[in-house]
Every structure is written in C-alpha cells, then in structure tokens.
Write a protein that holds these residues in place. Structure first.
Motif, PDB file in Angstrom:
ATOM      1  N   GLU A 132     -47.720  -2.563 -63.841  1.00  0.00           N
ATOM      2  CA  GLU A 132     -46.218  -2.398 -63.220  1.00  0.00           C
ATOM      3  C   GLU A 132     -45.688  -1.368 -62.949  1.00  0.00           C
ATOM      4  N   LYS A 133     -45.190  -1.257 -61.606  1.00  0.00           N
ATOM      5  CA  LYS A 133     -44.688   0.280 -60.467  1.00  0.00           C
ATOM      6  C   LYS A 133     -43.474   0.468 -61.050  1.00  0.00           C
ATOM      7  N   LYS A 134     -42.972   1.964 -61.156  1.00  0.00           N
ATOM      8  CA  LYS A 134     -41.725   1.619 -61.320  1.00  0.00           C
ATOM      9  C   LYS A 134     -41.245   3.140 -60.277  1.00  0.00           C
ATOM     10  N   GLU A 135     -40.621   2.572 -59.599  1.00  0.00           N
ATOM     11  CA  GLU A 135     -40.379   3.463 -58.104  1.00  0.00           C
ATOM     12  C   GLU A 135     -39.650   4.772 -58.859  1.00  0.00           C
ATOM     13  N   CYS A 136     -40.882   5.984 -58.020  1.00  0.00           N
ATOM     14  CA  CYS A 136     -40.999   7.107 -58.324  1.00  0.00           C
ATOM     15  C   CYS A 136     -40.153   8.054 -57.751  1.00  0.00           C
ATOM     16  N   ILE A 161     -41.776  14.352 -52.706  1.00  0.00           N
ATOM     17  CA  ILE A 161     -42.809  15.196 -52.300  1.00  0.00           C
ATOM     18  C   ILE A 161     -43.556  14.305 -51.063  1.00  0.00           C
ATOM     19  N   ILE A 162     -43.904  13.516 -51.133  1.00  0.00           N
ATOM     20  CA  ILE A 162     -44.648  12.829 -49.995  1.00  0.00           C
ATOM     21  C   ILE A 162     -43.660  12.942 -48.474  1.00  0.00           C
ATOM     22  N   LYS A 163     -42.225  12.380 -48.468  1.00  0.00           N
ATOM     23  CA  LYS A 163     -41.374  12.697 -48.189  1.00  0.00           C
ATOM     24  C   LYS A 163     -41.743  14.107 -46.722  1.00  0.00           C
ATOM     25  N   GLU A 164     -41.590  15.058 -47.621  1.00  0.00           N
ATOM     26  CA  GLU A 164     -41.758  17.152 -47.383  1.00  0.00           C
ATOM     27  C   GLU A 164     -43.513  16.874 -47.202  1.00  0.00           C
ATOM     28  N   GLY A 165     -44.236  16.070 -47.442  1.00  0.00           N
ATOM     29  CA  GLY A 165     -45.509  16.789 -46.647  1.00  0.00           C
ATOM     30  C   GLY A 165     -45.455  15.533 -44.967  1.00  0.00           C
ATOM     31  N   GLU A 166     -44.982  14.716 -45.183  1.00  0.00           N
ATOM     32  CA  GLU A 166     -44.797  14.327 -43.581  1.00  0.00           C
ATOM     33  C   GLU A 166     -44.466  15.189 -43.001  1.00  0.00           C
ATOM     34  N   GLU A 167     -43.342  15.530 -42.921  1.00  0.00           N
ATOM     35  CA  GLU A 167     -42.451  16.599 -42.526  1.00  0.00           C
ATOM     36  C   GLU A 167     -43.685  17.947 -41.900  1.00  0.00           C
ATOM     37  N   VAL A 168     -43.832  18.525 -43.219  1.00  0.00           N
ATOM     38  CA  VAL A 168     -44.978  19.453 -42.496  1.00  0.00           C
ATOM     39  C   VAL A 168     -45.708  19.306 -41.270  1.00  0.00           C
ATOM     40  N   ILE A 169     -46.476  17.918 -41.306  1.00  0.00           N
ATOM     41  CA  ILE A 169     -47.397  17.313 -40.184  1.00  0.00           C
ATOM     42  C   ILE A 169     -45.679  16.702 -39.106  1.00  0.00           C
ATOM     43  N   ALA A 187     -50.540   8.602 -48.615  1.00  0.00           N
ATOM     44  CA  ALA A 187     -50.683   9.413 -47.810  1.00  0.00           C
ATOM     45  C   ALA A 187     -51.427  10.479 -47.802  1.00  0.00           C
ATOM     46  N   LEU A 188     -52.445  10.336 -48.824  1.00  0.00           N
ATOM     47  CA  LEU A 188     -53.887  10.672 -48.448  1.00  0.00           C
ATOM     48  C   LEU A 188     -54.527  10.461 -47.132  1.00  0.00           C
ATOM     49  N   GLU A 189     -54.195   9.045 -47.119  1.00  0.00           N
ATOM     50  CA  GLU A 189     -54.911   8.460 -45.024  1.00  0.00           C
ATOM     51  C   GLU A 189     -54.183   9.553 -43.985  1.00  0.00           C
ATOM     52  N   LYS A 190     -52.739   9.585 -44.398  1.00  0.00           N
ATOM     53  CA  LYS A 190     -52.067  10.202 -43.257  1.00  0.00           C
ATOM     54  C   LYS A 190     -52.639  11.319 -43.226  1.00  0.00           C
ATOM     55  N   MET A 191     -52.636  12.491 -44.577  1.00  0.00           N
ATOM     56  CA  MET A 191     -52.510  13.766 -44.584  1.00  0.00           C
ATOM     57  C   MET A 191     -54.356  13.554 -43.687  1.00  0.00           C
ATOM     58  N   GLN A 192     -54.758  13.058 -44.189  1.00  0.00           N
ATOM     59  CA  GLN A 192     -56.340  12.516 -43.503  1.00  0.00           C
ATOM     60  C   GLN A 192     -56.344  12.990 -42.272  1.00  0.00           C
ATOM     61  N   ALA A 212     -50.191  19.126 -50.746  1.00  0.00           N
ATOM     62  CA  ALA A 212     -51.459  18.386 -51.656  1.00  0.00           C
ATOM     63  C   ALA A 212     -50.911  18.467 -52.828  1.00  0.00           C
ATOM     64  N   GLN A 213     -51.012  20.139 -52.842  1.00  0.00           N
ATOM     65  CA  GLN A 213     -50.831  20.675 -54.215  1.00  0.00           C
ATOM     66  C   GLN A 213     -49.704  20.788 -54.658  1.00  0.00           C
ATOM     67  N   LYS A 214     -48.978  20.240 -53.800  1.00  0.00           N
ATOM     68  CA  LYS A 214     -47.400  19.736 -54.918  1.00  0.00           C
ATOM     69  C   LYS A 214     -47.734  18.611 -55.354  1.00  0.00           C
ATOM     70  N   VAL A 215     -48.557  17.709 -54.531  1.00  0.00           N
ATOM     71  CA  VAL A 215     -48.624  16.303 -55.304  1.00  0.00           C
ATOM     72  C   VAL A 215     -49.420  16.649 -56.611  1.00  0.00           C
ATOM     73  N   GLU A 216     -50.543  17.073 -57.035  1.00  0.00           N
ATOM     74  CA  GLU A 216     -51.244  17.560 -57.689  1.00  0.00           C
ATOM     75  C   GLU A 216     -50.574  18.293 -58.900  1.00  0.00           C
ATOM     76  N   HIS A 217     -49.324  19.277 -58.957  1.00  0.00           N
ATOM     77  CA  HIS A 217     -49.261  19.594 -60.017  1.00  0.00           C
ATOM     78  C   HIS A 217     -48.104  18.750 -60.805  1.00  0.00           C
ATOM     79  N   TYR A 218     -47.540  17.200 -59.610  1.00  0.00           N
ATOM     80  CA  TYR A 218     -46.685  16.865 -60.474  1.00  0.00           C
ATOM     81  C   TYR A 218     -47.573  15.884 -61.459  1.00  0.00           C
ATOM     82  N   GLU A 219     -48.499  15.648 -60.767  1.00  0.00           N
ATOM     83  CA  GLU A 219     -49.686  14.477 -61.471  1.00  0.00           C
ATOM     84  C   GLU A 219     -50.082  15.231 -62.476  1.00  0.00           C
ATOM     85  N   ILE A 220     -50.159  16.635 -62.376  1.00  0.00           N
ATOM     86  CA  ILE A 220     -51.040  17.327 -63.828  1.00  0.00           C
ATOM     87  C   ILE A 220     -49.774  17.440 -64.976  1.00  0.00           C
ATOM     88  N   ALA A 221     -49.137  17.704 -64.257  1.00  0.00           N
ATOM     89  CA  ALA A 221     -47.637  17.382 -65.390  1.00  0.00           C
ATOM     90  C   ALA A 221     -47.263  16.173 -66.348  1.00  0.00           C
TER      91      ALA A 221
END
Length: 178
Positions: free
Chosen positions: A82-86, A92-100, A39-44, A118-127
C-alpha cells in the motif's frame, strides 16, 4: 488447550508501535519509489549528456526492481503493498522540477543541477532503506532485512555513480559555460 507461544509473540509484535511504524515507513517508501519512477523519466528527458541520460534510464529500471522487492517485503510480513503519501519525496521531486525550469536546456549547468537533485532523492532513499533494514533485523524479519539491504546497497551505488558522472563529465564543462 495450550496456547502456541510463537503465535502469541507474533501477535504482540504485530500490535507493537515499532511494527506499526515499520509498516507505515514501508508504505511511505513504496509511494516514494513509484513517484521516483515518474520523476526519473522527466529527468532523463531533461538531461543533456548521454552519460546522465543512461544513468537515469538505468535507475528507472532499478527502481522498478525496488518496487517489486518492496512488494516481496510486504508479503514476507503478511501485509499487502500500500502507498502512503510521502511529503518528503514530493518536495524533493518538486525541487527537481524547479531545477529543470530554472536551467537552460542543453546546458551542462542543467546536468550538474539534475545530478544534485537526483542525489537528494538517493540520500532520502539511503536513509530510509538503512533505517528499515535495521528495524527488520531488530524485529526478526531476516529475509525482509536482506531485501532491504540489497536495495540500500544499490541506492548507494547509484549515488556513487552520479558523483562520478558529475566529476568526470559535467562539472568542469558547466563551469566553463559562464
């Protein structure tokens, strides 16, 4: 034959519902960090100002470190990464794509909207990292807690940096766009 109390206690802890939740949450944020990289690549690419492009590039590099750090945390507790689908980060990423899609290319409005996304992503990570660090402390995973707390601090710093970029470079210009 004597039983080693430490290993019995460790086995009990690994079977505890708290430990199982901790592992599940680690897998969740491991998935999220990997999704955030993309997502960061797309946002950049979508960002207008050099300041925001640079911030996204810096965070991309930092996210790579966070993934490596999570892999260390998994190793410290004898689990394989291991990854577990989040679903939360996917939303949040889909919302960012809609913003673009919904903002004009090259506009300050798009940059303002990207910062909020991006701050929505950060706040999820912070929590998530804040909670995981506390669980690690509770369960006696001190080295893992240190790594999680370091990532937490970096996520908080990134959030602050995004706010400064918005306040100093983007928001006033966006307001003038009409």
């Amino acid at each position: 034959m004597t039983v080693d109390n430490a290993s019995v206690k460790e086995d009990e802890m690994k079977n505890s519902s708290l430990h199982k939740f901790f592992i599940s949450a680690l897998k969740d944020i491991y998935y999220a960090e990997n999704a955030i990289l993309e997502a960061l690549e797309k946002m950049q690419d979508a960002a207008t100002t050099d300041e925001l492009k640079d911030a996204f590039e810096d965070h991309h590099l930092q996210t790579q470190k966070h993934i490596k750090r999570l892999e260390k945390v998994f190793g410290l507790i004898d689990e394989k990464p291991e990854k577990k689908e989040c679903e939360a980060i996917k939303g949040i990423i889909k919302e960012g794509e809609e913003v673009i899609k919904s903002t004009e290319e090259g506009s300050m409005t798009r940059d303002a909207a990207l910062i909020i996304a991006a701050q929505k992503v950060e706040h999820y990570e912070i929590a998530t990292y804040g909670g995981l660090a506390q669980l690690a402390i509770t369960m006696g995973h001190d080295k893992a807690a240190e790594l999680l707390e370091r990532t937490l601090q970096e996520e908080e710093d990134t959030d602050e940096e995004l706010t400064e970029i918005a306040e100093n470079f983007i928001n006033f210009d966006a307001e003038k766009e009409g």
